[in-house]
Design a protein around this motif. Sequence first.
Motif, PDB file in Angstrom:
ATOM      1  N   GLU A  43       0.838  -1.204   0.000  1.00 34.38           N
ATOM      2  CA  GLU A  43       0.000   0.000   0.000  1.00 34.38           C
ATOM      3  C   GLU A  43       0.876   1.258   0.000  1.00 34.38           C
ATOM      4  O   GLU A  43       0.585   2.226  -0.715  1.00 34.38           O
ATOM      5  N   GLU A  82      -4.686 -12.536  -2.425  1.00 31.58           N
ATOM      6  CA  GLU A  82      -5.653 -11.700  -1.699  1.00 31.58           C
ATOM      7  C   GLU A  82      -5.339 -10.212  -1.883  1.00 31.58           C
ATOM      8  O   GLU A  82      -6.245  -9.394  -2.068  1.00 31.58           O
ATOM      9  N   LYS A  83      -4.050  -9.880  -1.836  1.00 27.93           N
ATOM     10  CA  LYS A  83      -3.673  -8.469  -2.007  1.00 27.93           C
ATOM     11  C   LYS A  83      -3.943  -8.008  -3.438  1.00 27.93           C
ATOM     12  O   LYS A  83      -4.396  -6.875  -3.653  1.00 27.93           O
ATOM     13  N   GLU A 133      -7.608  -7.361  -3.678  1.00 23.35           N
ATOM     14  CA  GLU A 133      -7.951  -6.130  -2.950  1.00 23.35           C
ATOM     15  C   GLU A 133      -7.582  -4.890  -3.745  1.00 23.35           C
ATOM     16  O   GLU A 133      -8.363  -3.938  -3.837  1.00 23.35           O
ATOM     17  N   GLN A 134      -6.386  -4.914  -4.352  1.00 27.19           N
ATOM     18  CA  GLN A 134      -5.899  -3.732  -5.064  1.00 27.19           C
ATOM     19  C   GLN A 134      -6.498  -3.594  -6.467  1.00 27.19           C
ATOM     20  O   GLN A 134      -6.592  -2.485  -6.997  1.00 27.19           O
ATOM     21  N   PHE A 173     -12.368  -4.273  -2.297  1.00 26.00           N
ATOM     22  CA  PHE A 173     -12.742  -5.021  -1.091  1.00 26.00           C
ATOM     23  C   PHE A 173     -14.068  -5.765  -1.257  1.00 26.00           C
ATOM     24  O   PHE A 173     -14.329  -6.739  -0.573  1.00 26.00           O
ATOM     25  N   ASP A 174     -14.938  -5.272  -2.136  1.00 26.61           N
ATOM     26  CA  ASP A 174     -16.276  -5.858  -2.241  1.00 26.61           C
ATOM     27  C   ASP A 174     -16.332  -6.984  -3.269  1.00 26.61           C
ATOM     28  O   ASP A 174     -17.415  -7.416  -3.661  1.00 26.61           O
ATOM     29  N   THR A 195     -10.156 -16.554  -5.712  1.00 26.79           N
ATOM     30  CA  THR A 195      -8.782 -16.153  -6.044  1.00 26.79           C
ATOM     31  C   THR A 195      -8.354 -16.744  -7.388  1.00 26.79           C
ATOM     32  O   THR A 195      -7.375 -16.292  -7.979  1.00 26.79           O
TER      33      THR A 195
END
Length: 217
Positions: free
Chosen positions: A106, A170-171, A174-175, A179-180, A185
Amino acid sequence: MAKILIVDDEKAINDLVAVNLKMVGHEYVQLYSADHILQTLHETHIDLVILDVMLPGRDGFDLMQDIVKRGVPVIFLTARNSVSDKVYGLEIGAEDYIVKPFEAVELIARIHVVLRRNHKAANEFRLDDTVVDLEKHTVTVHGQEVEITNKEFQLLDLLVQNKNIALSREKIIEQTWGFDFYGETRTVDVHIQKLRKKLNWENRIKTVYKYGYRLEV
């Protein structure tokens, strides 16, 4: 590649930031107090300052006006997490305000946003016969433009901005998807396969066993 000044009296944090900047190809200067910041800015071309607030001597808030006068963008990286501190930090001129503890991926992403906003980052990335124009959102391989979806480009941008860093699935979700996102995966694996094929990067985008992927340059 940018040159970034890291000012943090916590050596472990300072070193962690430095390691991650080096991995993505940036140069850096490390300081552990406020004593030599202005001298460093005077003697060295610095593209961005990552500044702690609670420093020995002058604190980061107090230093801001002297740094801003030199036209160097600042990101606060601090343990002070109150809303009033965040608002004050941004009001006095910081480009961003990040609270510790933080995730390296991040931090790198937000650094690149600030560098781009201040026209201090390269908009073009070249690897082998592939050229990625991060501003125009275009990709060419052997001089021929490659058709690429918006989501594939977002994933590509993430890999480029974090080159040589292993990113978990997961990252990446997310990026890239947010998040929604409620998919699996496996979605990441499918998009990675497409990018590898389109860009001839079968040996560049490495699979990190039971974790995710890394763009190796």
